[in-house]
Design an enzyme around this catalytic site. Sequence first.
Site, PDB file in Angstrom:
ATOM      1  N   LYS A  83       0.866  -1.184   0.000  1.00  0.00           N
ATOM      2  CA  LYS A  83       0.000   0.000   0.000  1.00  0.00           C
ATOM      3  C   LYS A  83       0.895   1.225   0.000  1.00  0.00           C
ATOM      4  O   LYS A  83       1.875   1.306   0.748  1.00  0.00           O
ATOM      5  CB  LYS A  83      -0.908  -0.004   1.229  1.00  0.00           C
ATOM      6  CG  LYS A  83      -1.777   1.268   1.354  1.00  0.00           C
ATOM      7  CD  LYS A  83      -2.793   1.199   2.495  1.00  0.00           C
ATOM      8  CE  LYS A  83      -3.499   2.530   2.678  1.00  0.00           C
ATOM      9  NZ  LYS A  83      -4.478   2.525   3.798  1.00  0.00           N
ATOM     10  N   ASP A  94      -2.789   9.934   4.120  1.00  0.00           N
ATOM     11  CA  ASP A  94      -4.201   9.568   4.199  1.00  0.00           C
ATOM     12  C   ASP A  94      -4.942  10.540   5.111  1.00  0.00           C
ATOM     13  O   ASP A  94      -4.923  10.402   6.324  1.00  0.00           O
ATOM     14  CB  ASP A  94      -4.329   8.125   4.718  1.00  0.00           C
ATOM     15  CG  ASP A  94      -5.783   7.670   4.788  1.00  0.00           C
ATOM     16  OD1 ASP A  94      -6.654   8.391   4.236  1.00  0.00           O
ATOM     17  OD2 ASP A  94      -6.045   6.606   5.381  1.00  0.00           O
ATOM     18  N   LYS A 141     -10.635  12.361   8.313  1.00  0.00           N
ATOM     19  CA  LYS A 141     -10.232  11.875   9.632  1.00  0.00           C
ATOM     20  C   LYS A 141     -10.255  13.027  10.630  1.00  0.00           C
ATOM     21  O   LYS A 141     -10.306  14.192  10.244  1.00  0.00           O
ATOM     22  CB  LYS A 141      -8.795  11.329   9.572  1.00  0.00           C
ATOM     23  CG  LYS A 141      -8.645   9.997   8.858  1.00  0.00           C
ATOM     24  CD  LYS A 141      -7.199   9.522   8.950  1.00  0.00           C
ATOM     25  CE  LYS A 141      -6.979   8.239   8.168  1.00  0.00           C
ATOM     26  NZ  LYS A 141      -7.700   7.080   8.713  1.00  0.00           N
ATOM     27  N   ASP A 196       1.205   5.894   5.807  1.00  0.00           N
ATOM     28  CA  ASP A 196       0.289   5.021   5.070  1.00  0.00           C
ATOM     29  C   ASP A 196       0.896   4.430   3.790  1.00  0.00           C
ATOM     30  O   ASP A 196       0.203   3.772   3.023  1.00  0.00           O
ATOM     31  CB  ASP A 196      -1.014   5.779   4.767  1.00  0.00           C
ATOM     32  CG  ASP A 196      -2.240   4.898   4.906  1.00  0.00           C
ATOM     33  OD1 ASP A 196      -2.123   3.797   5.485  1.00  0.00           O
ATOM     34  OD2 ASP A 196      -3.313   5.299   4.418  1.00  0.00           O
ATOM     35  N   ASP A 242     -12.403   7.088   3.371  1.00  0.00           N
ATOM     36  CA  ASP A 242     -11.265   6.747   4.224  1.00  0.00           C
ATOM     37  C   ASP A 242     -10.903   5.257   4.134  1.00  0.00           C
ATOM     38  O   ASP A 242      -9.871   4.834   4.633  1.00  0.00           O
ATOM     39  CB  ASP A 242     -11.566   7.147   5.678  1.00  0.00           C
ATOM     40  CG  ASP A 242     -10.311   7.204   6.535  1.00  0.00           C
ATOM     41  OD1 ASP A 242      -9.204   7.171   5.963  1.00  0.00           O
ATOM     42  OD2 ASP A 242     -10.454   7.283   7.773  1.00  0.00           O
ATOM     43  N   GLU A 249      -9.685   3.737   1.684  1.00  0.00           N
ATOM     44  CA  GLU A 249      -9.100   3.935   0.357  1.00  0.00           C
ATOM     45  C   GLU A 249      -8.042   2.897   0.006  1.00  0.00           C
ATOM     46  O   GLU A 249      -7.812   2.619  -1.173  1.00  0.00           O
ATOM     47  CB  GLU A 249      -8.488   5.343   0.255  1.00  0.00           C
ATOM     48  CG  GLU A 249      -7.055   5.501   0.805  1.00  0.00           C
ATOM     49  CD  GLU A 249      -6.920   5.241   2.299  1.00  0.00           C
ATOM     50  OE1 GLU A 249      -7.941   5.271   3.005  1.00  0.00           O
ATOM     51  OE2 GLU A 249      -5.792   4.975   2.763  1.00  0.00           O
ATOM     52  N   ARG A 265      -7.867  -0.367   0.288  1.00  0.00           N
ATOM     53  CA  ARG A 265      -8.359  -1.547  -0.428  1.00  0.00           C
ATOM     54  C   ARG A 265      -8.685  -1.218  -1.880  1.00  0.00           C
ATOM     55  O   ARG A 265      -8.607  -2.074  -2.755  1.00  0.00           O
ATOM     56  CB  ARG A 265      -9.566  -2.136   0.328  1.00  0.00           C
ATOM     57  CG  ARG A 265     -10.732  -1.194   0.476  1.00  0.00           C
ATOM     58  CD  ARG A 265     -11.703  -1.603   1.596  1.00  0.00           C
ATOM     59  NE  ARG A 265     -11.212  -1.188   2.917  1.00  0.00           N
ATOM     60  CZ  ARG A 265     -11.811  -1.471   4.061  1.00  0.00           C
ATOM     61  NH1 ARG A 265     -12.923  -2.193   4.064  1.00  0.00           N
ATOM     62  NH2 ARG A 265     -11.319  -1.051   5.211  1.00  0.00           N
TER      63      ARG A 265
HETATM   64  N1  BES Z   1      -4.711   4.047   6.738  1.00  0.00           N
HETATM   65  C1  BES Z   1      -5.886   3.760   7.466  1.00  0.00           C
HETATM   66  C2  BES Z   1      -5.685   2.656   8.515  1.00  0.00           C
HETATM   67  C3  BES Z   1      -4.766   2.973   9.654  1.00  0.00           C
HETATM   68  C4  BES Z   1      -5.255   3.540  10.819  1.00  0.00           C
HETATM   69  C5  BES Z   1      -3.420   2.651   9.599  1.00  0.00           C
HETATM   70  C6  BES Z   1      -4.409   3.805  11.876  1.00  0.00           C
HETATM   71  C7  BES Z   1      -2.558   2.912  10.650  1.00  0.00           C
HETATM   72  C8  BES Z   1      -3.061   3.488  11.796  1.00  0.00           C
HETATM   73  C9  BES Z   1      -6.979   3.297   6.512  1.00  0.00           C
HETATM   74  O1  BES Z   1      -6.953   3.856   5.254  1.00  0.00           O
HETATM   75  C10 BES Z   1      -8.297   3.659   7.121  1.00  0.00           C
HETATM   76  O2  BES Z   1      -8.535   4.818   7.312  1.00  0.00           O
HETATM   77  N2  BES Z   1      -9.118   2.666   7.415  1.00  0.00           N
HETATM   78  C11 BES Z   1     -10.402   2.901   7.982  1.00  0.00           C
HETATM   79  C12 BES Z   1     -11.385   1.961   7.324  1.00  0.00           C
HETATM   80  C13 BES Z   1     -12.814   2.218   7.650  1.00  0.00           C
HETATM   81  C14 BES Z   1     -13.237   3.590   7.137  1.00  0.00           C
HETATM   82  C15 BES Z   1     -13.674   1.140   7.049  1.00  0.00           C
HETATM   83  C16 BES Z   1     -10.314   2.620   9.479  1.00  0.00           C
HETATM   84  O3  BES Z   1      -9.618   1.694   9.868  1.00  0.00           O
HETATM   85  O4  BES Z   1     -10.910   3.362  10.249  1.00  0.00           O
HETATM   86 ZN    ZN Z   2      -5.160   4.559   4.586  1.00  0.00          ZN
HETATM   87 MN    MN Z   3      -8.009   5.726   5.180  1.00  0.00          MN
END
Ligand code: BES
Ligand code: ZN
Ligand code: MN
Length: 492
Positions: free
Chosen positions: A261, A266, A273, A284, A343, A345, A347
């Site tokens: 990734k 992000d 966020k 990220d 968010d 993103e 995947r």
């Molecule tokens: N990059 C984040 C995941 C992340 C969070 C990595 C904290 C490292 C530390 C990812 O893109 C994300 O925001 N995921 C969301 C998914 C949700 C919206 C379904 C999440 O985990 O809140």
């Molecule tokens: Zn992310």
């Molecule tokens: Mn995200």
Amino acid sequence: MDISIVKKAPEEAKADVLAVMWTSEGGQPPAASALDKTLGGWLTQTAKEEGFAGKEGETLTLRTEGRLPAAHVVLCGVGRKKDAAAESLRLAAASALQAARKPAGRSLAFALDVPRGTSAAEAAQAAAEGLILGAYRFGAFKTLEPEGPSSAVVLAPSAAFASARRGFVRGRLFAQATNVARDLVNQPAGHLTPLALAKEAERLVAGKTHMSARLMRRAELEKMGAGGLLGVAQGSAHEPVMVHLAYKPRAAKKRVALVGKAVTFDSGGLSLKTAKGMETMKCDMAGAAAVIGAFSALAALKPDVEVHGIFGACENMPSGAALRPGDVVKTMSGKTIEILNTDAEGRVTLADALHFATTLAPDAIVDLATLTGAEMVALGEEITGLMSNRRPLADKVLAAAAQAGEKMWELPLESAYKRELESRVADFKNDTSRWGGCLTAGLLLQEFVAGVPWVHLDIAGPAFAERPFNVYTQSGGTGHGVRTLLEWIERG
Ligand code: BES
Ligand code: ZN
Ligand code: MN
């Protein structure tokens, strides 16, 4: 810091600081007990008087007052003898470095003892890793006080010197590759844009034998139909770029693809966020950093495996041009994804990168991604969530991780949860309920690997340390995953 390995007994070492491993039981390992004998039991006696128990990570520094060519001795606790393994060596080597930190510029000699159940090569590798990882600092934007030894030498017993040296060289490569990944993650997102990340990857393989790099910019991505990557990127002022690194030795036994990734920042996009949630989001792209770090070592390691590294670099930003909740993107595979939460993103970009990997017909794919906050809820900050569609491959990667000293734990790709991916308007949706969020993200990725044997590593926790994990893993980018990848590739 200069680092080398020599065949020498600790009692002969001329260094400012001589470090020896010390167990928490009576009966010290060979190097320590030989040294203690030379000193007429002074070490045992002093350790006792000072209440030094030799617990893992503990150190005791003594002035030798002319008893030895070395000016100081550091006893490095490794815990109980039967528990001592590669990991206690990494910790011991890094804590020796820590003990010899001030004043700056000293010379350190680390006397290697080979714990039972470990080979001389493994032990020397672990010592080299502990020293090089422990000495890492990110000084690109901060004037760092000079600290730490200017040289470190591993003193290896003469019996197994050849294999110790082989392990040492391997450990040095593994650790330097890890530090390459750390540097990339620690770069601020304003500096490390998607194109800058791609160029770094290109630069690291440039001119190396059997290595190539291909950068795919907007026009090419449009032609390929990489709507996932293009979609996530569309809110950013920075253009996306897909990178394909390849290492193709002659007569390779198999072909693997590493996918990372590569979201350089992000923000969450329109599904923004919180301020706190964004603070560390330069991390990220840690999956891609691990792939690049591993690639940086391949030319020297020369495994007889063909390795491909793929990442789709972009930035997830809100703007008038950004993806909106409810938008649908068409990925390179032809499958469509409804974007309900911008968010989620990672995947969406990985759908394209994984599909690209399958077109190379690899025998296996391993992806690394800071994919979900849910991964951290499940396993905490230090453990990676591993998911796989093939039992033997999962076992191989888990075994490589254990050897590399990187914590990973398997989570299920529960097919009943696929109902979470159903969309009313597209083939899939990118948002799921909070429950099992790490697993449902993995399930969506699985839709894009076309049945190829695959391991997904959700490194959201361990990729970035908000505070140091241990004496050789400082705060910031950790380079987690690099050593597991190299270990797995080398095992063939
Ligand atoms: N990059 C984040 C995941 C992340 C969070 C990595 C904290 C490292 C530390 C990812 O893109 C994300 O925001 N995921 C969301 C998914 C949700 C919206 C379904 C999440 O985990 O809140
Ligand atoms: Zn992310
Ligand atoms: Mn995200």
